[in-house]
Scaffold this active site. Structure first.
Site, PDB file in Angstrom:
ATOM      1  N   HIS A  10      55.428  41.330   5.346  1.00  0.00           N
ATOM      2  CA  HIS A  10      57.106  41.094   5.584  1.00  0.00           C
ATOM      3  C   HIS A  10      58.084  41.182   6.364  1.00  0.00           C
ATOM      4  CE1 HIS A  10      54.741  44.859   3.885  1.00  0.00           C
ATOM      5  NE2 HIS A  10      53.561  44.574   4.396  1.00  0.00           N
ATOM      6  N   LEU A  11      59.050  41.471   5.816  1.00  0.00           N
ATOM      7  CA  LEU A  11      60.173  40.657   6.953  1.00  0.00           C
ATOM      8  C   LEU A  11      60.592  41.262   7.966  1.00  0.00           C
ATOM      9  CD1 LEU A  11      62.561  40.926   3.740  1.00  0.00           C
ATOM     10  CD2 LEU A  11      62.531  39.022   5.173  1.00  0.00           C
ATOM     11  N   SER A  12      60.362  42.479   8.490  1.00  0.00           N
ATOM     12  CA  SER A  12      60.219  43.416   9.748  1.00  0.00           C
ATOM     13  C   SER A  12      58.871  43.834  10.111  1.00  0.00           C
ATOM     14  CB  SER A  12      61.443  45.044   8.951  1.00  0.00           C
ATOM     15  OG  SER A  12      60.046  45.535   8.598  1.00  0.00           O
ATOM     16  N   HIS A  41      52.531  51.436   1.550  1.00  0.00           N
ATOM     17  CA  HIS A  41      52.246  52.366   2.218  1.00  0.00           C
ATOM     18  C   HIS A  41      52.229  53.250   1.267  1.00  0.00           C
ATOM     19  CE1 HIS A  41      54.816  49.733   4.985  1.00  0.00           C
ATOM     20  NE2 HIS A  41      55.399  50.756   4.295  1.00  0.00           N
ATOM     21  N   ARG A  54      71.648  45.256   1.611  1.00  0.00           N
ATOM     22  CA  ARG A  54      70.218  46.517   2.387  1.00  0.00           C
ATOM     23  C   ARG A  54      69.892  46.141   3.749  1.00  0.00           C
ATOM     24  NH1 ARG A  54      64.286  46.726   0.655  1.00  0.00           N
ATOM     25  NH2 ARG A  54      63.465  48.677   2.023  1.00  0.00           N
ATOM     26  N   ARG A 107      58.022  50.408  13.413  1.00  0.00           N
ATOM     27  CA  ARG A 107      58.769  50.753  12.408  1.00  0.00           C
ATOM     28  C   ARG A 107      58.197  52.317  12.875  1.00  0.00           C
ATOM     29  NH1 ARG A 107      61.214  48.311   7.609  1.00  0.00           N
ATOM     30  NH2 ARG A 107      62.802  49.911   8.345  1.00  0.00           N
ATOM     31  N   PRO A 150      59.881  47.151  -4.349  1.00  0.00           N
ATOM     32  CA  PRO A 150      61.233  47.837  -4.612  1.00  0.00           C
ATOM     33  C   PRO A 150      62.426  47.534  -3.528  1.00  0.00           C
ATOM     34  CG  PRO A 150      59.898  49.145  -4.289  1.00  0.00           C
ATOM     35  CD  PRO A 150      58.822  47.509  -4.534  1.00  0.00           C
ATOM     36  N   ASN A 151      63.669  47.269  -4.233  1.00  0.00           N
ATOM     37  CA  ASN A 151      64.418  47.831  -3.137  1.00  0.00           C
ATOM     38  C   ASN A 151      64.935  45.704  -3.063  1.00  0.00           C
ATOM     39  OD1 ASN A 151      65.466  50.113  -3.377  1.00  0.00           O
ATOM     40  ND2 ASN A 151      63.723  50.614  -2.228  1.00  0.00           N
ATOM     41  N   TYR A 162      66.479  43.489   7.472  1.00  0.00           N
ATOM     42  CA  TYR A 162      65.972  43.266   6.845  1.00  0.00           C
ATOM     43  C   TYR A 162      66.736  40.999   6.599  1.00  0.00           C
ATOM     44  CZ  TYR A 162      63.824  47.018   4.540  1.00  0.00           C
ATOM     45  OH  TYR A 162      62.503  48.020   5.146  1.00  0.00           O
ATOM     46  N   ASN A 196      55.633  40.458  -0.906  1.00  0.00           N
ATOM     47  CA  ASN A 196      56.141  41.715  -0.674  1.00  0.00           C
ATOM     48  C   ASN A 196      55.835  42.714  -0.826  1.00  0.00           C
ATOM     49  OD1 ASN A 196      57.459  43.252   1.212  1.00  0.00           O
ATOM     50  ND2 ASN A 196      59.226  41.960   1.471  1.00  0.00           N
ATOM     51  N   ALA A 240      57.756  49.423  -0.188  1.00  0.00           N
ATOM     52  CA  ALA A 240      57.789  50.407   0.028  1.00  0.00           C
ATOM     53  C   ALA A 240      56.397  51.326  -0.251  1.00  0.00           C
ATOM     54  CB  ALA A 240      58.045  51.805  -0.189  1.00  0.00           C
ATOM     55  N   ASP A 287      44.498  48.707  -5.994  1.00  0.00           N
ATOM     56  CA  ASP A 287      43.073  48.294  -6.684  1.00  0.00           C
ATOM     57  C   ASP A 287      43.617  47.006  -7.131  1.00  0.00           C
ATOM     58  OD1 ASP A 287      42.329  50.309  -6.381  1.00  0.00           O
ATOM     59  OD2 ASP A 287      42.633  52.202  -8.143  1.00  0.00           O
ATOM     60  N   ARG A 303      55.062  53.583   8.502  1.00  0.00           N
ATOM     61  CA  ARG A 303      54.723  52.309   8.091  1.00  0.00           C
ATOM     62  C   ARG A 303      53.802  51.757   8.555  1.00  0.00           C
ATOM     63  NH1 ARG A 303      59.892  51.683   5.185  1.00  0.00           N
ATOM     64  NH2 ARG A 303      61.379  53.025   6.132  1.00  0.00           N
ATOM     65  N   GLU A 317      49.923  39.199   1.994  1.00  0.00           N
ATOM     66  CA  GLU A 317      50.859  39.941   2.523  1.00  0.00           C
ATOM     67  C   GLU A 317      51.925  39.797   3.387  1.00  0.00           C
ATOM     68  OE1 GLU A 317      48.997  43.826   4.106  1.00  0.00           O
ATOM     69  OE2 GLU A 317      51.384  45.168   4.564  1.00  0.00           O
TER      70      GLU A 317
HETATM   71  C1  DQA Z   1      59.191  45.362   3.844  1.00  0.00           C
HETATM   72  C2  DQA Z   1      58.780  46.566   4.903  1.00  0.00           C
HETATM   73  C3  DQA Z   1      58.421  48.093   4.036  1.00  0.00           C
HETATM   74  O1  DQA Z   1      58.087  48.948   4.813  1.00  0.00           O
HETATM   75  C4  DQA Z   1      59.870  49.038   2.919  1.00  0.00           C
HETATM   76  O2  DQA Z   1      60.005  49.637   2.445  1.00  0.00           O
HETATM   77  C5  DQA Z   1      60.313  47.556   2.407  1.00  0.00           C
HETATM   78  C6  DQA Z   1      60.317  46.434   2.962  1.00  0.00           C
HETATM   79  C7  DQA Z   1      59.989  44.448   4.867  1.00  0.00           C
HETATM   80  O3  DQA Z   1      60.020  43.632   3.967  1.00  0.00           O
HETATM   81  O4  DQA Z   1      59.741  44.758   5.988  1.00  0.00           O
HETATM   82  O5  DQA Z   1      60.976  47.622   1.385  1.00  0.00           O
HETATM   83  O6  DQA Z   1      58.576  44.953   3.207  1.00  0.00           O
END
Ligand code: DQA
Length: 148
Positions: free
Chosen positions: A101-103, A81, A17, A108, A9-10, A22, A75, A78, A88, A112, A99
């Site tokens: 994550h950019l950040s 978390h 964003r 944070r 998502p997002n 990011y 990725n 959210a 599952d 998170r 897994e």
């Molecule tokens: C994220 C980190 C997550 O906490 C956040 O909800 C995202 C992006 C990252 O790529 O840093 O949507 O997965």
């Protein structure tokens, strides 16, 4: 080697964003860079969805469907978390999942810091911007080369 990169998502809004967190690259920019580096060693498919159930369906397909994959970069945004259902689904498929994550999720907000999917992934990469994806694909290629 067939690798699927799943973005949750997002992440369709990358580039617009919160660029201070990011970065300014879009998902298409990131895909192009990673494909340029690893496109000759792996067939990389990029896919994004804002919907938890769709991501779960795609994981099932990558594990057991016609589009069976050798490795997955995820990725989960959210859902990382919050989603036991995603954890599952990862545990249910015989495909290694990295897994990403950019950040740096650990620098944070406290909410998170917890990843529900980390225990069922083969590894986690967090905090390197678009390079997180590059490192994740490299990790899958290394894993394959080492035969594990
Ligand atoms: C994220 C980190 C997550 O906490 C956040 O909800 C995202 C992006 C990252 O790529 O840093 O949507 O997965």
């Amino acid at each position: 080697m067939k690798i699927l990169v799943i973005n949750g998502p997002n992440l369709n809004l990358l580039g617009k964003r919160q660029p201070e967190i990011y970065g300014k690259d879009t998902l298409a920019d990131i895909a192009e860079r990673v494909d340029t580096v690893f496109g000759s060693q792996a067939q990389i498919t990029w896919w994004q969805s804002n919907h938890e159930g769709e991501i779960i369906d795609r994981l099932h397909d990558a594990g057991y469907g016609k589009e069976k994959m050798d490795g997955i970069v995820l990725n989960a945004g959210a859902y990382t978390h919050t989603s036991l259902a995603l954890a599952d689904a990862i545990a249910a498929i015989p495909v290694p999942v990295v897994e990403v994550h950019l950040s740096n999720i650990f620098s944070r907000e406290e909410i998170r810091h917890r990843s529900l999917i980390a225990p069922v992934c083969c590894g986690s990469i967090s905090g390197f911007g678009w390079h997180s994806y590059l490192l994740a694909v490299e990790a899958l290629l290394m894993k394959k080369t080492n035969g594990d």
